[in-house]
Design a protein around this motif. Structure first.
Motif, PDB file in Angstrom:
ATOM      1  N   SER A  31       4.141  -5.537 -11.720  1.00 18.49           N
ATOM      2  CA  SER A  31       3.211  -5.114 -10.665  1.00 18.49           C
ATOM      3  C   SER A  31       1.986  -6.023 -10.623  1.00 18.49           C
ATOM      4  O   SER A  31       1.536  -6.426  -9.551  1.00 18.49           O
ATOM      5  CB  SER A  31       2.792  -3.665 -10.904  1.00 18.49           C
ATOM      6  N   VAL A  32       1.458  -6.341 -11.798  1.00 17.53           N
ATOM      7  CA  VAL A  32       0.287  -7.216 -11.881  1.00 17.53           C
ATOM      8  C   VAL A  32       0.623  -8.610 -11.342  1.00 17.53           C
ATOM      9  O   VAL A  32      -0.137  -9.193 -10.557  1.00 17.53           O
ATOM     10  CB  VAL A  32      -0.218  -7.311 -13.333  1.00 17.53           C
ATOM     11  N   GLY A  33       1.758  -9.143 -11.755  1.00 18.53           N
ATOM     12  CA  GLY A  33       2.163 -10.461 -11.288  1.00 18.53           C
ATOM     13  C   GLY A  33       2.332 -10.500  -9.780  1.00 18.53           C
ATOM     14  O   GLY A  33       1.934 -11.464  -9.119  1.00 18.53           O
ATOM     15  N   SER A  34       2.922  -9.447  -9.216  1.00 17.64           N
ATOM     16  CA  SER A  34       3.104  -9.364  -7.770  1.00 17.64           C
ATOM     17  C   SER A  34       1.763  -9.326  -7.048  1.00 17.64           C
ATOM     18  O   SER A  34       1.575  -9.993  -6.027  1.00 17.64           O
ATOM     19  CB  SER A  34       3.924  -8.122  -7.420  1.00 17.64           C
ATOM     20  N   PHE A  35       0.818  -8.548  -7.603  1.00 18.14           N
ATOM     21  CA  PHE A  35      -0.508  -8.461  -6.985  1.00 18.14           C
ATOM     22  C   PHE A  35      -1.219  -9.809  -7.007  1.00 18.14           C
ATOM     23  O   PHE A  35      -1.781 -10.246  -5.990  1.00 18.14           O
ATOM     24  CB  PHE A  35      -1.362  -7.411  -7.702  1.00 18.14           C
ATOM     25  N   LEU A  36      -1.209 -10.473  -8.147  1.00 18.83           N
ATOM     26  CA  LEU A  36      -1.904 -11.755  -8.271  1.00 18.83           C
ATOM     27  C   LEU A  36      -1.326 -12.802  -7.324  1.00 18.83           C
ATOM     28  O   LEU A  36      -2.069 -13.542  -6.676  1.00 18.83           O
ATOM     29  CB  LEU A  36      -1.845 -12.245  -9.720  1.00 18.83           C
ATOM     30  N   GLU A  37      -0.013 -12.841  -7.235  1.00 21.86           N
ATOM     31  CA  GLU A  37       0.635 -13.800  -6.343  1.00 21.86           C
ATOM     32  C   GLU A  37       0.355 -13.456  -4.884  1.00 21.86           C
ATOM     33  O   GLU A  37       0.044 -14.341  -4.074  1.00 21.86           O
ATOM     34  CB  GLU A  37       2.141 -13.821  -6.613  1.00 21.86           C
ATOM     35  N   SER A  38       0.447 -12.183  -4.544  1.00 24.48           N
ATOM     36  CA  SER A  38       0.219 -11.756  -3.166  1.00 24.48           C
ATOM     37  C   SER A  38      -1.223 -11.999  -2.743  1.00 24.48           C
ATOM     38  O   SER A  38      -1.483 -12.409  -1.598  1.00 24.48           O
ATOM     39  CB  SER A  38       0.561 -10.274  -3.004  1.00 24.48           C
ATOM     40  N   LEU A  39      -2.169 -11.750  -3.647  1.00 22.82           N
ATOM     41  CA  LEU A  39      -3.577 -11.978  -3.329  1.00 22.82           C
ATOM     42  C   LEU A  39      -3.828 -13.443  -3.004  1.00 22.82           C
ATOM     43  O   LEU A  39      -4.556 -13.772  -2.055  1.00 22.82           O
ATOM     44  CB  LEU A  39      -4.448 -11.533  -4.507  1.00 22.82           C
ATOM     45  N   ARG A  40      -3.214 -14.320  -3.776  1.00 22.39           N
ATOM     46  CA  ARG A  40      -3.383 -15.754  -3.516  1.00 22.39           C
ATOM     47  C   ARG A  40      -2.731 -16.169  -2.198  1.00 22.39           C
ATOM     48  O   ARG A  40      -3.293 -16.964  -1.437  1.00 22.39           O
ATOM     49  CB  ARG A  40      -2.804 -16.563  -4.684  1.00 22.39           C
ATOM     50  N   GLN A  58      -1.918  -4.250  -0.755  1.00 21.36           N
ATOM     51  CA  GLN A  58      -1.865  -4.748  -2.129  1.00 21.36           C
ATOM     52  C   GLN A  58      -2.815  -3.989  -3.050  1.00 21.36           C
ATOM     53  O   GLN A  58      -2.460  -3.677  -4.190  1.00 21.36           O
ATOM     54  CB  GLN A  58      -2.192  -6.247  -2.150  1.00 21.36           C
ATOM     55  N   ILE A  59      -4.000  -3.690  -2.576  1.00 23.59           N
ATOM     56  CA  ILE A  59      -4.967  -2.992  -3.437  1.00 23.59           C
ATOM     57  C   ILE A  59      -4.524  -1.550  -3.665  1.00 23.59           C
ATOM     58  O   ILE A  59      -4.760  -0.965  -4.733  1.00 23.59           O
ATOM     59  CB  ILE A  59      -6.396  -3.058  -2.845  1.00 23.59           C
ATOM     60  N   SER A  60      -3.838  -0.953  -2.682  1.00 24.25           N
ATOM     61  CA  SER A  60      -3.313   0.408  -2.858  1.00 24.25           C
ATOM     62  C   SER A  60      -2.231   0.422  -3.930  1.00 24.25           C
ATOM     63  O   SER A  60      -2.176   1.337  -4.765  1.00 24.25           O
ATOM     64  CB  SER A  60      -2.749   0.938  -1.536  1.00 24.25           C
ATOM     65  N   GLU A  61      -1.379  -0.589  -3.919  1.00 20.67           N
ATOM     66  CA  GLU A  61      -0.287  -0.644  -4.900  1.00 20.67           C
ATOM     67  C   GLU A  61      -0.811  -0.893  -6.314  1.00 20.67           C
ATOM     68  O   GLU A  61      -0.342  -0.283  -7.271  1.00 20.67           O
ATOM     69  CB  GLU A  61       0.710  -1.731  -4.491  1.00 20.67           C
ATOM     70  N   ILE A  62      -1.816  -1.772  -6.446  1.00 16.39           N
ATOM     71  CA  ILE A  62      -2.324  -2.037  -7.797  1.00 16.39           C
ATOM     72  C   ILE A  62      -3.155  -0.855  -8.289  1.00 16.39           C
ATOM     73  O   ILE A  62      -3.231  -0.597  -9.499  1.00 16.39           O
ATOM     74  CB  ILE A  62      -3.130  -3.356  -7.848  1.00 16.39           C
ATOM     75  N   SER A 164     -12.471   1.274 -10.679  1.00 16.64           N
ATOM     76  CA  SER A 164     -13.520   1.647  -9.723  1.00 16.64           C
ATOM     77  C   SER A 164     -13.638   0.630  -8.601  1.00 16.64           C
ATOM     78  O   SER A 164     -13.828   0.991  -7.430  1.00 16.64           O
ATOM     79  CB  SER A 164     -14.865   1.790 -10.452  1.00 16.64           C
ATOM     80  N   LEU A 165     -13.527  -0.647  -8.951  1.00 10.73           N
ATOM     81  CA  LEU A 165     -13.600  -1.690  -7.927  1.00 10.73           C
ATOM     82  C   LEU A 165     -12.441  -1.578  -6.944  1.00 10.73           C
ATOM     83  O   LEU A 165     -12.613  -1.761  -5.734  1.00 10.73           O
ATOM     84  CB  LEU A 165     -13.603  -3.073  -8.582  1.00 10.73           C
ATOM     85  N   ALA A 166     -11.248  -1.277  -7.462  1.00 13.72           N
ATOM     86  CA  ALA A 166     -10.080  -1.129  -6.592  1.00 13.72           C
ATOM     87  C   ALA A 166     -10.257   0.064  -5.651  1.00 13.72           C
ATOM     88  O   ALA A 166      -9.927  -0.014  -4.463  1.00 13.72           O
ATOM     89  CB  ALA A 166      -8.814  -0.971  -7.425  1.00 13.72           C
TER      90      ALA A 166
END
Length: 205
Positions: A31-40, A58-62, A164-166
């Motif tokens: 999940s983390v890897g997917s978020f980082l790649e998608s954000l980029r 993406q932020i909802s999923e993470i 909290s940031l998310a």
């Protein structure tokens, strides 16, 4: 069937727990890897019109991944000090590209702690880059094979920072989507009301 010795049963139980921990770490890492790649990808390839809805997704999923970490037992690092996994990732290019992409919706305000309500002003681009930094740090522990350290860091940083940031980022992005859709609907309704009033005025004159 032979009876198990107490030591064998304890060992099997320990191995089962460790195996389950590794499986859980694999899921979180995916999940983390997917978020980082998608954000980029969003930062460097999406258009401003696409960015808000994609970032919200993406932020909802993470955030869901973080919630899974939050309800788990407390993970503990094996050593008192974190092992060195190299320098933190340089995310300045990502942050600046997000700021450019978000434009005038980058700056937002939110309440960091609802039980100590103080309004904080922030930039979505900064917060998204900070979330990415926390997640990427844990990913380096995971890739080094230290799943306990990775899970401890992801869980600790979720509770202390990026969770909290998310949540704030998700609320801000949802607000942008809501204004974009609902304000347009309202303007359309106002136009219809004005047109109807004008027609009544003409028919009454």
């Amino acid at each position: 069937m032979t009876d198990q010795l107490p030591g064998q049963a304890a060992l099997e139980a320990l191995l089962a727990v460790e195996s389950e921990t590794v499986r859980f770490a694999d899921q979180i890492a995916a999940s983390v890897g997917s978020f980082l790649e998608s954000l980029r990808v969003i930062a460097f390839q999406a258009t401003p019109g696409q960015a808000i809805s994609l970032l919200l997704l993406q932020i909802s999923e993470i955030a869901l991944t973080g919630a899974r970490l939050g309800v788990q037992r407390d993970f503990a690092p094996r050593d008192e000090y974190q092992p060195d996994v190299g320098p933190d990732a340089d995310l300045d290019d990502l942050r600046m590209r997000l700021a450019e992409l978000l434009g005038n919706v980058d700056t937002m305000s939110y309440v960091f702690d609802p039980y100590q309500p103080e309004v904080v002003e922030s930039q979505l681009s900064d917060d998204l880059a900070s979330i990415a930094s926390d997640l990427e740090h844990g990913m380096r522990h995971y890739r080094a094979g230290d799943v306990e350290e990775a899970l401890w860091w992801w869980q600790f940083s979720y509770v202390s920072s990026w969770g909290s940031l998310a949540g704030a980022a998700m609320k801000a992005l949802l607000s942008v989507v809501a204004h974009d859709r609902l304000d347009v609907d309202n303007e359309s309704e106002l136009d219809q009301i004005e047109a109807a009033e004008a027609a009544l005025d003409r028919s009454g004159s």
